[in-house]
Design a protein around this motif. Sequence first.
Motif, PDB file in Angstrom:
ATOM      1  N   GLU A 176      23.514 -46.163  30.664  1.00 58.09           N
ATOM      2  CA  GLU A 176      24.713 -47.148  29.545  1.00 58.09           C
ATOM      3  C   GLU A 176      23.631 -46.872  28.603  1.00 58.09           C
ATOM      4  O   GLU A 176      23.682 -47.831  27.875  1.00 58.09           O
ATOM      5  CB  GLU A 176      23.990 -48.399  30.375  1.00 58.09           C
ATOM      6  CG  GLU A 176      23.864 -49.023  31.822  1.00 58.09           C
ATOM      7  CD  GLU A 176      24.545 -50.320  31.946  1.00 58.09           C
ATOM      8  OE1 GLU A 176      23.293 -51.000  30.864  1.00 58.09           O
ATOM      9  OE2 GLU A 176      24.708 -50.781  32.865  1.00 58.09           O
ATOM     10  N   GLY A 177      23.784 -45.398  28.054  1.00 58.69           N
ATOM     11  CA  GLY A 177      22.687 -45.462  26.500  1.00 58.69           C
ATOM     12  C   GLY A 177      21.710 -44.019  26.451  1.00 58.69           C
ATOM     13  O   GLY A 177      21.248 -43.954  26.967  1.00 58.69           O
ATOM     14  N   VAL A 178      21.439 -43.984  25.368  1.00 61.65           N
ATOM     15  CA  VAL A 178      20.129 -43.504  25.284  1.00 61.65           C
ATOM     16  C   VAL A 178      19.107 -43.958  24.221  1.00 61.65           C
ATOM     17  O   VAL A 178      19.786 -44.763  23.727  1.00 61.65           O
ATOM     18  CB  VAL A 178      20.775 -41.949  23.865  1.00 61.65           C
ATOM     19  CG1 VAL A 178      22.119 -41.297  25.377  1.00 61.65           C
ATOM     20  CG2 VAL A 178      21.140 -42.284  23.428  1.00 61.65           C
ATOM     21  N   VAL A 179      18.010 -43.394  24.376  1.00 63.69           N
ATOM     22  CA  VAL A 179      17.213 -43.685  23.580  1.00 63.69           C
ATOM     23  C   VAL A 179      16.940 -42.749  22.717  1.00 63.69           C
ATOM     24  O   VAL A 179      16.496 -41.463  23.587  1.00 63.69           O
ATOM     25  CB  VAL A 179      16.343 -44.206  24.629  1.00 63.69           C
ATOM     26  CG1 VAL A 179      14.721 -45.074  23.478  1.00 63.69           C
ATOM     27  CG2 VAL A 179      16.016 -45.165  26.045  1.00 63.69           C
ATOM     28  N   VAL A 180      16.775 -42.922  21.204  1.00 62.36           N
ATOM     29  CA  VAL A 180      16.125 -42.074  20.684  1.00 62.36           C
ATOM     30  C   VAL A 180      15.359 -42.766  19.963  1.00 62.36           C
ATOM     31  O   VAL A 180      14.636 -43.673  19.527  1.00 62.36           O
ATOM     32  CB  VAL A 180      16.954 -42.082  18.866  1.00 62.36           C
ATOM     33  CG1 VAL A 180      17.065 -41.098  18.380  1.00 62.36           C
ATOM     34  CG2 VAL A 180      18.945 -41.998  19.703  1.00 62.36           C
ATOM     35  N   THR A 181      13.739 -42.000  20.418  1.00 61.96           N
ATOM     36  CA  THR A 181      12.455 -41.847  19.763  1.00 61.96           C
ATOM     37  C   THR A 181      11.862 -41.293  18.218  1.00 61.96           C
ATOM     38  O   THR A 181      12.536 -39.661  18.346  1.00 61.96           O
ATOM     39  CB  THR A 181      11.194 -41.925  20.176  1.00 61.96           C
ATOM     40  OG1 THR A 181      11.233 -40.850  21.091  1.00 61.96           O
ATOM     41  CG2 THR A 181      11.298 -43.107  21.512  1.00 61.96           C
ATOM     42  N   PHE A 182      11.138 -42.052  17.373  1.00 70.99           N
ATOM     43  CA  PHE A 182      11.207 -40.374  16.407  1.00 70.99           C
ATOM     44  C   PHE A 182       9.371 -40.948  16.289  1.00 70.99           C
ATOM     45  O   PHE A 182       8.603 -41.514  15.972  1.00 70.99           O
ATOM     46  CB  PHE A 182      11.903 -40.731  15.330  1.00 70.99           C
ATOM     47  CG  PHE A 182      13.381 -40.430  14.355  1.00 70.99           C
ATOM     48  CD1 PHE A 182      13.645 -39.968  14.636  1.00 70.99           C
ATOM     49  CD2 PHE A 182      13.848 -41.607  15.338  1.00 70.99           C
ATOM     50  CE1 PHE A 182      14.950 -39.159  14.423  1.00 70.99           C
ATOM     51  CE2 PHE A 182      15.850 -41.765  15.431  1.00 70.99           C
ATOM     52  CZ  PHE A 182      15.980 -40.274  15.069  1.00 70.99           C
ATOM     53  N   VAL A 183       8.637 -39.210  16.607  1.00 71.34           N
ATOM     54  CA  VAL A 183       7.679 -39.574  16.342  1.00 71.34           C
ATOM     55  C   VAL A 183       7.489 -38.904  15.206  1.00 71.34           C
ATOM     56  O   VAL A 183       7.393 -37.950  14.678  1.00 71.34           O
ATOM     57  CB  VAL A 183       6.839 -39.292  17.696  1.00 71.34           C
ATOM     58  CG1 VAL A 183       5.445 -39.220  16.954  1.00 71.34           C
ATOM     59  CG2 VAL A 183       7.178 -39.680  18.841  1.00 71.34           C
ATOM     60  N   ASP A 184       6.117 -39.346  14.505  1.00 66.71           N
ATOM     61  CA  ASP A 184       6.102 -39.019  13.478  1.00 66.71           C
ATOM     62  C   ASP A 184       5.008 -37.903  13.357  1.00 66.71           C
ATOM     63  O   ASP A 184       4.002 -38.281  13.938  1.00 66.71           O
ATOM     64  CB  ASP A 184       5.143 -40.179  12.312  1.00 66.71           C
ATOM     65  CG  ASP A 184       5.045 -39.922  10.525  1.00 66.71           C
ATOM     66  OD1 ASP A 184       5.035 -38.876  10.712  1.00 66.71           O
ATOM     67  OD2 ASP A 184       4.473 -40.611   9.397  1.00 66.71           O
ATOM     68  N   ILE A 185       5.445 -36.596  12.568  1.00 71.87           N
ATOM     69  CA  ILE A 185       4.597 -36.118  12.709  1.00 71.87           C
ATOM     70  C   ILE A 185       4.108 -34.914  11.812  1.00 71.87           C
ATOM     71  O   ILE A 185       3.897 -33.066  12.185  1.00 71.87           O
ATOM     72  CB  ILE A 185       4.853 -34.483  13.986  1.00 71.87           C
ATOM     73  CG1 ILE A 185       6.428 -34.199  13.464  1.00 71.87           C
ATOM     74  CG2 ILE A 185       4.898 -34.644  15.134  1.00 71.87           C
ATOM     75  CD1 ILE A 185       7.154 -32.810  13.971  1.00 71.87           C
ATOM     76  N   THR A 186       4.385 -35.584  10.740  1.00 75.79           N
ATOM     77  CA  THR A 186       3.920 -35.359   9.291  1.00 75.79           C
ATOM     78  C   THR A 186       2.748 -34.175   8.289  1.00 75.79           C
ATOM     79  O   THR A 186       2.399 -33.429   8.196  1.00 75.79           O
ATOM     80  CB  THR A 186       4.434 -35.872   8.000  1.00 75.79           C
ATOM     81  OG1 THR A 186       5.395 -36.551   8.167  1.00 75.79           O
ATOM     82  CG2 THR A 186       3.716 -35.258   7.184  1.00 75.79           C
ATOM     83  N   SER A 187       1.617 -35.359   9.673  1.00 76.85           N
ATOM     84  CA  SER A 187      -0.046 -34.716   9.558  1.00 76.85           C
ATOM     85  C   SER A 187       0.437 -33.973  10.406  1.00 76.85           C
ATOM     86  O   SER A 187      -1.150 -32.277   9.954  1.00 76.85           O
ATOM     87  CB  SER A 187      -1.001 -35.630   9.774  1.00 76.85           C
ATOM     88  OG  SER A 187      -0.312 -36.446  11.441  1.00 76.85           O
ATOM     89  N   ILE A 188       1.109 -33.309  11.160  1.00 73.06           N
ATOM     90  CA  ILE A 188       0.474 -31.769  12.658  1.00 73.06           C
ATOM     91  C   ILE A 188       0.986 -30.996  11.470  1.00 73.06           C
ATOM     92  O   ILE A 188       0.154 -29.751  11.556  1.00 73.06           O
ATOM     93  CB  ILE A 188       1.361 -32.144  13.645  1.00 73.06           C
ATOM     94  CG1 ILE A 188       0.864 -33.500  14.506  1.00 73.06           C
ATOM     95  CG2 ILE A 188       1.410 -31.410  14.260  1.00 73.06           C
ATOM     96  CD1 ILE A 188       1.528 -33.955  16.021  1.00 73.06           C
ATOM     97  N   LYS A 189       2.468 -31.588  11.009  1.00 68.94           N
ATOM     98  CA  LYS A 189       2.922 -30.530  10.265  1.00 68.94           C
ATOM     99  C   LYS A 189       2.253 -29.733   9.074  1.00 68.94           C
ATOM    100  O   LYS A 189       2.567 -28.577   8.703  1.00 68.94           O
ATOM    101  CB  LYS A 189       4.014 -30.767   9.489  1.00 68.94           C
ATOM    102  CG  LYS A 189       5.398 -30.315  10.380  1.00 68.94           C
ATOM    103  CD  LYS A 189       6.026 -29.282  10.676  1.00 68.94           C
ATOM    104  CE  LYS A 189       7.369 -29.413  11.729  1.00 68.94           C
ATOM    105  NZ  LYS A 189       7.613 -27.325  12.268  1.00 68.94           N
TER     106      LYS A 189
END
Length: 1000
Positions: free
Chosen positions: A854-867
Motif C-alpha cells: 500500500e505504498g512505500v516507506v522512505v527513510t533518511f539516515v544522516d551520515i554526514t559525520s561518516i562521510k
Amino acid sequence: MTEKEAKLGEPDPEDGPKKAVAPEEVTAPPEERPFIITGIGASAGGLDALEVFFKHTPPDLGAGYVVVTHMDPEHKSLLPEILQRHTTMPVMQIEQGMQIRPDSVYVIPPNTDLGISGGTFSLEKPSRQRGMRLPIDHFFRWLAQDQDSKAVGILLSGMGHDGVLGLRALKERLGTVLVQDPVTAEFPSMPRSVIVSGLADHIAPADKLPKLLGEYIASYHGIREAKREGREYGKARSKILALIRSRTGEDYSMFKESLVRGRIERRMGLHRIGTIEEYMRYVQEHPREIDILAQEIPTGPNWFFRNADAWGTFRKQALPDLIRSKPDDSTLRVWVSGCATGEQAYSMAIELEEAIASLGRTDEVRYQIFATDIDRDRVVEARDGTYIANIETDVSPERLERFFTKGDNTYQVRPEIREKTVFAQHNILTHPPFLHLDILDVRSLLLYTSPDVVQKLIPLFLYALNPGGILFLGIDYAAPEPPEYFRSIDAAWKIYRRMPTPEGMDIRLELPHAFTAPPAGLQAGEPGTRRGAAEPSVAALAQEWLLEQYAPPAVIVDENGDILYFQGRTGKFLEPHPGKATLNIFAMAREGLHYPLTFALKAAAQEKRVIVREPVSIRINGDEQVIRLTVRPIRRHEGASDLLVVVFEPVQKPVPEHGQPTDNRREERPKEARHSDIEGELAETRARLQHTVEDMQASQEELKSMNEELQSTNEELKSTNEELTSSKEELQSLNEELLTVNAEHQKKIEELSQTNDDMRNLLQSTEIAMLFLDEDLRVRRFTEPVTRIVSLRAGDVGRPITDLMIDIENADLVQDAREVLDTLQMRTKQVRTRDGRWYEMRIVPYRTRENRIEGVVVTFVDITSIKDLEASLRYTRTYAENIIATVREPLVVLDADLRIVSANRSFYTMFRVAPEETEGHLLYDIGNRQWDIPDLRRLLEEILPGQTELEDYEVEHDFPEIGRRTMQLNARQIRSDAGPDLILLAVEDVSERQKPQDAG
C-alpha cells in the motif's frame, strides 16, 4: 417431539435414564479434595465487569473459572487476551475434551454451546446461529448436573434474561448464586432478572464478588472437613425442622435426609457458619431464615419437558390406550404433585392436548389437571402461567405458537390451557388426596421424599387411581419391582398401570395427619370459646323477634339472581333444586313463581323502580296459594352493583257468602277474570319476547360486523406481531453481540493508541527522517526530521510528493519510489542535500499485515559525520601512501594471515614483481615463492608474535631474479581497535656491506 427437545431434557440423553441423586451421595475419593467450579455469565457491558472481577480475584482460591459470554459467531474472540492482562492465572480458550484445572480461567469459543461432564469440556454447534441464543443457560444447566454443590454461578452485566433458568437448575442442585449489583452494571437486565426470580444468594458489585466467593469456598471446605457428632446433628436437625413446622404448618421430617442436610449445609456456607449448633441459634434469632430454608428444601428441577425421553415414552406407550378406553363425553382426571412453578403441569397439559387431538377425540374426551405444591408462592406463580422467553430452549417453536401467548420477553400459557389446570397448595404427606384419577404424576415428589415414606404412600396412590389409571413414578423410585396391583408399562422410567383389586378387598390406607399451628391467641389447652364474649343486647333481641313475627318473608339477590340474604321463612316459595348445590333464586323458585319472578326482577333491574305483581298463584304441596310479589331495587354506593329485595306477601282469599258451599269457591271466580289474567300475562310475555328478539337481532348484526372487523384486524396484528417479535429477538441478539465486539474493539483501540504513542516517542527519540507514501505517492505520514529534506508541513498529508520541493542533488526520489513499487525491491542510496549534508536514503515497500503493498516507506539516515570521517581517512591514507612511496627501502604491509595488503614501489622494483601478483597473496607465494625462507617464517610466525617490534634481523637467501642477497629485516606489529591487526615489514639489502666484512 422435535430433535431439539429431545436433547434439552438431560445433558446426556443418549445414556438413558439417570437417577437424580443428592450432592452428598456423590463424593470424591478421600485423598482428592474437590475444587469449586465457578461459571461466570456476562453479555453486553460485561467486559468491564469481568476485568474488575479478575483484577480483584486472588490467583490461589483453588477454583476453576469458566467464562461464557454472548459472542458474534463469525468474529474471533479477543477475550482471553484481554482477560490475561488482569490476572496472573492462565487464561485460555476452551477446546474439545479439555480438562478443567483449579486456579485457571477458561473462555468459551465463538459459535459454540458449552457443556461439561466429569470436569471435561464438550463443545457443540448451537442449534440457532442467530436470534435468541442462550449459551449461559445451556452451560449452567450442564454445570449443575455435573458438579452439584461444588458449582457456583456468577451473573454479571447483560441484556435479556439469559442465565435465569440455568441458575435455577444450579440452585436446585445445591449450587450457589452470586449476582452483580444492578446499580453497578452497565446493562442491569440479566442481574435484575435473577434477583426478581429470588435466585440470588449474594448481590454485590463486581469488585466485591471475589471476596464473597473466597469466603464461600473456605466455608464449603470447612463444613465438609469438620467432624460432626451424629447425635448433635440429629438433635439440631430436629429442632430446625420443628421450627419450620411451627412456622409453616408443614412437616419436613419425611423428606430425604441427604436433601435436608444438603440444604442446611448450603445455608451454613452462605452465612459462613461452621457448626450445626451455631446455625440452629442463627435460625432461632432470624425467623426469615426459617422461611427461606422451608422454601429451598422441597425445591426440585422445574422446566418444561424435563427428561424428554420420559415424556416420549409416556406419550407413546401410556396415553393412547388410556384415551381410547375413555367413553364419550368423559373427563380425564390428572394429578401432578410437586408442580413447583407449573412447568411440569403445563407440560402434561400440552401432552394431553396433542395426544387427544392425534387420536381424533377432541370433542369426545376432556381433561382436568390438579397441580399441587407445598409452597404457596410457587403455586401463585404457576397459576399465572407466565414464563421468561428463555423457555424457547425447552419448548419447540410449534408448541410455543400453539399453546403460548408471546409477550414482552415473556410467554404466557393460553387461557384455554390454564382453565383446565387447577393449582392448589397441598401437601400429599399430610392432606387428603384427590380421588378418581386417571393419571398420577409424582416424579417431582419423589425427588425429595425419603424411600420409606414413598412406600407408605403407595396404598394412597392405589386408592386415588381408577382401575386402568397411570402412575408415573420416574427414575427416582428405588424399588426394582412394580408396586402391588400395578403392572409395568415402562420399567426404565417407572411408568405403571393400576390393575383392578379383588372384589371385596379393602385398601388399608393410613389417613394423613396435619401438623398445623394453633390459631393466634389460642394456646393449647384453652377452650374454643371464651365466656368473656359480649352477650346480645335487649334491643337486638327485640329487633330480631319483631322481624320474625311481623316482617314478610324476603330475600336479597344480586343482578344475577344469586341469593345473598334470607329474611323469615321462605321455604313456601323457594326450595333447593336437585343436582349441584346452588343459591340462585331462579333455580329455587316453586311452581308458578318462576315466570312472574323472572319478569319482575328483570323489569326492576332495568327500570330502577319497584315492581309489584299480584295476584300470583303458586302451588305448595299440591295446594294453590295466592301471593303478592314485590321486587324493590336497593341503591348502593357508586361503583358497586345494585341489589334487589324480593318480598313474598301472602294474600287473603275472599270469604264465601253464608250458606254457599265451600266446595264451590273455585267456581265463584268468574271465568272472564281468569281468562283476562291469562291473556294479559300472555300479551306481556309476547311483548317482552318481541323486544328481546329485536334486541338480539340488532346485537347479532353489530356483533357480526364487529367480529369480521376484529378478525381482519387480528390477522393483521398477528402477522405484524410475529414479524416484530422475530425482528426484535434477532436485533436484541445482534445488539448484544455487537456490544461485546465493540467492547473488545474498544480495548484494542486503547492498545493501538498506546502502541501509537510508543512508536511516536520512539521515532522522535531516534530523530530518523521518515516519509510514508501511498500507492499514488501521496503523503500519508512523516516525522519532523524529514522536513529538513522535503518541504513538508502538517497540512501536506494527502498531497502528491511531486508537488513538494525535495532538497536532494544527486538522486530522483520520485523515480526511485516508483521503481520500488514496481519491483518490490529495497533501494538504498547515499544522497546529498544542497546544504552539504549527506543521508543514506532507503526506500522499502509498505506491507500490511495481510501482505498487501500500500505504498512505500522512505527513510533518511544522516551520515554526514561518516562521510567526513571517510574523507579524513582517505586523506590520511593518501598521506601515508605518499610517504611510503618516497622511502627507498622496500616496505610491505601484511595482515594477520601474512597476506600482502600493500607494498611500495621500491619493493616491486627490487624484487621484480607486479602489484597484481602481490597484493592479496601470501608473502611466501609471490615471485615464484622466492620469499619462502625458513628464517623469515621463523621471524614472522614465532618471534614476532611474542614481540611488538623486531629490528636488524638478517636473512641470507638466493633470490631467483637478483641472486644471493643478505637482507636486514625490521618488523613492527600495528594493532588497531577499529580494524584488523597489520605487520609492517621493512627490507634493506646489506649485501654490499657484508662483502668487506667477509673479505676481512
